[in-house]
Structures are given as C-alpha cells and as structure tokens.
Design an enzyme around this catalytic site. Structure first.
Site, PDB file in Angstrom:
ATOM      1  CB  CYS A  14      -5.458  -6.936 -12.722  1.00  0.00           C
ATOM      2  SG  CYS A  14      -3.948  -6.855 -13.686  1.00  0.00           S
ATOM      3  CG  HIS A 119      -4.635  -2.474 -12.991  1.00  0.00           C
ATOM      4  ND1 HIS A 119      -4.945  -3.552 -12.188  1.00  0.00           N
ATOM      5  CD2 HIS A 119      -5.701  -1.619 -12.895  1.00  0.00           C
ATOM      6  CE1 HIS A 119      -6.118  -3.368 -11.631  1.00  0.00           C
ATOM      7  NE2 HIS A 119      -6.598  -2.207 -12.040  1.00  0.00           N
ATOM      8  CG  ASN A 134      -9.763  -0.662 -10.962  1.00  0.00           C
ATOM      9  OD1 ASN A 134      -9.130  -1.685 -10.704  1.00  0.00           O
ATOM     10  ND2 ASN A 134      -9.182   0.476 -11.284  1.00  0.00           N
TER      11      ASN A 134
END
Length: 291
Positions: A14, A119, A134
């Site tokens: 991520c 994250h 995202n």
C-alpha cells in the site's frame, strides 16, 4: 475518470500504491522503496554504533528486525517521507499544533497521505476536484469540497494519522484534463473485497442454476448437493400448489355462501367466507374430500 492513475492493492504494497497514486504514475517499485529502507537502516545502525559496537544497546539493535520495512511489503513513514524528498515534497502532520495554528482550509491544500496501522492511501486534488485514491477501492472516489473536511475528521476519529503533502507535485494528464472539465460520479466505488465477494456469490448462484437445468434435462447423475436442491425445489412447488388449492377452495366456499345467503332473512347478519382462517379452510377441504 479514466485519465486518473489508480493502482489497486497488491499484497501489502500500500505504501507503493499510495506514492504512485499521489504522483499519478509508476514512480516507485518495491525494489526502490526497499533500497531507501536499507539506507535508513544503515544510517540508524551507524548512529547506534557511535555508542560503541560492543554495547548492549548496539547488540540488541542488530538482533531486531528492520523498523522501516518487512517481508510483507510494508514500508514506514520514514521511507515514504524520504521517497517524496526526491521530488522536493515534504510531509507535515495535519493535526500537529504547528499546522493547526496556520488555520488552513483543507480544500486549499493539494493532497494528503493517510495512515492507519499498516495501511497508507492518498487523497488528492486533481483539477478542481478531490479524489480518494485508496488502493483498496475498485476506482477513484470523488469527494466534494464540502465533504472533504468532514471526511478527514472522520478518518482522525477512526485513528488515522493524516499528513499534508507540501510542495509542487509533478504534472500529470488527469490534473490538466480536470482543470477544464468537472466529473460526476453516479456510483461510489466498492472495496475490492466486496466486489470479489459479490462476483463469487454470482458465480455460485449461476453454478446452482446450471446444475438444476442439467438435472431437469436428465443428464448425468445427481450428487448429494444436487438431490438436496431438487428436493427443495419440489417442496417449493408443493407449497405453491397447496396455496393454489386453498385459494380455489376459498373461492368455492365463498360462492357457496353467496348462494345460501339468498335463502336467509334480510335482517339476519351475514357471514362472509372470506373471514375463515387457513386452518378452518384446510379442515373444510379435508371434510370435503372424505365424503
């Protein structure tokens, strides 16, 4: 929104997705971020060595895993910060007293990086509109100017750390295009896991339907699951037939009651068959068939 670069989640990368979605291109790979992490580890090792390579603290430090990366693909805020310095960009903690004293409206910024546990994701302004980039989403999510402050406040309540990205971001096609037009989003993108679960459920339903169709064609031998499904369908049909029979009997009784009512005195209160319960109807039907 096809011009917007949006990397979707792969493994635990991520941090890479966050950086590339921010910069709007494939600027960083796991290899490059690992190199930055190793460099940071070496700098930390050298600082610890200043206290003596035979010290207990130094030996303990060498035995600990890296705090800047791990085997899953996670990278620390230090790695992200150093990666952005290559482009002359700086991170400032959004809720720090120093930044809050500036009283800057979030819509006047250009981008934010958000972190919760392991994250990372980017919220960025492209053209004149804000987007949630995202990597866990199936696509970019449009955020209105009026909702941006509330969105960031909600993230903070959920435990996110938010960083303001300061500096000039590299030019990108999406930013140039969205300076001229505004986009509308009819449906919000789903989380990748939700989409996969929905597709899996659709595949299961399709498979069950194909099994039923094959069984009705008489092809092949039914396995235990197929037999259960066939029994369920048969019971369902029986219930429908039963309801139809009850409806027919109800109409017959109603007609009978109407015929009888012609012979009853007008001042006698009439009784409608429509007030009979299902149980009473069933008993009358049984009595009818026993005759």
């Amino acid at each position: 929104m096809e011009s917007i670069f949006h990397e979707k989640q792969e493994g635990s990368l991520c941090a890479q997705h966050c950086l590339n979605n921010l910069l709007q291109g494939e600027y960083f790979s796991p290899v490059e971020l690992s190199s930055i992490a190793h460099q940071l580890d070496e700098e930390e090792r050298m600082r610890m060595a200043e206290g003596g390579v035979t010290s207990e603290d130094y030996r303990t430090f060498l035995q600990q895993p890296s705090g800047n990366m791990d085997d899953s693909g996670f990278f620390s805020i230090q790695v992200i910060s150093n990666a952005l310095k290559v482009w002359g960009l700086e991170l400032i903690l959004f809720n720090s007293p120093e930044y809050q004293r500036l009283r800057i409206d979030p819509i006047n910024e250009r981008s934010f990086i958000c972190n919760y546990k392991e994250h990372w994701f980017t919220v960025r302004k492209l053209g004149k509109q804000w987007f949630n980039l995202n990597s866990l989403l199936t696509g970019p999510e449009l955020i209105s100017d009026t909702y941006l402050a509330l969105f960031l406040a909600q993230l903070q309540q959920e435990g996110y750390s938010i960083f303001v990205v300061k500096g000039d971001l590299p030019d990108c096609e999406a930013d140039q295009l969205l300076q001229m037009i505004r986009v509308q989003q009819m449906h919000r993108p789903k989380l990748i896991g939700e989409e996969l679960a929905q597709l899996k459920e659709q595949r299961v339903q399709k498979t069950d339907l194909e099994r039923v169709l094959e069984a009705n064609d008489g092809s092949g031998t039914l396995d235990e699951d197929e037999e259960d499904l066939q029994r369920a369908l048969a019971l369902s049909r029986q219930e429908i037939d039963l309801e139809d029979e009850e409806a027919d009997l109800r109409r017959a009784i109603q007609l009978s009651m109407q015929g009888t009512s012609r012979n009853i005195c007008q001042d006698t209160p009439q009784t409608s068959g429509t007030h009979l319960t299902s149980e009473e109807l069933r008993k009358r039907r049984e009595a009818y068939f026993e005759k």
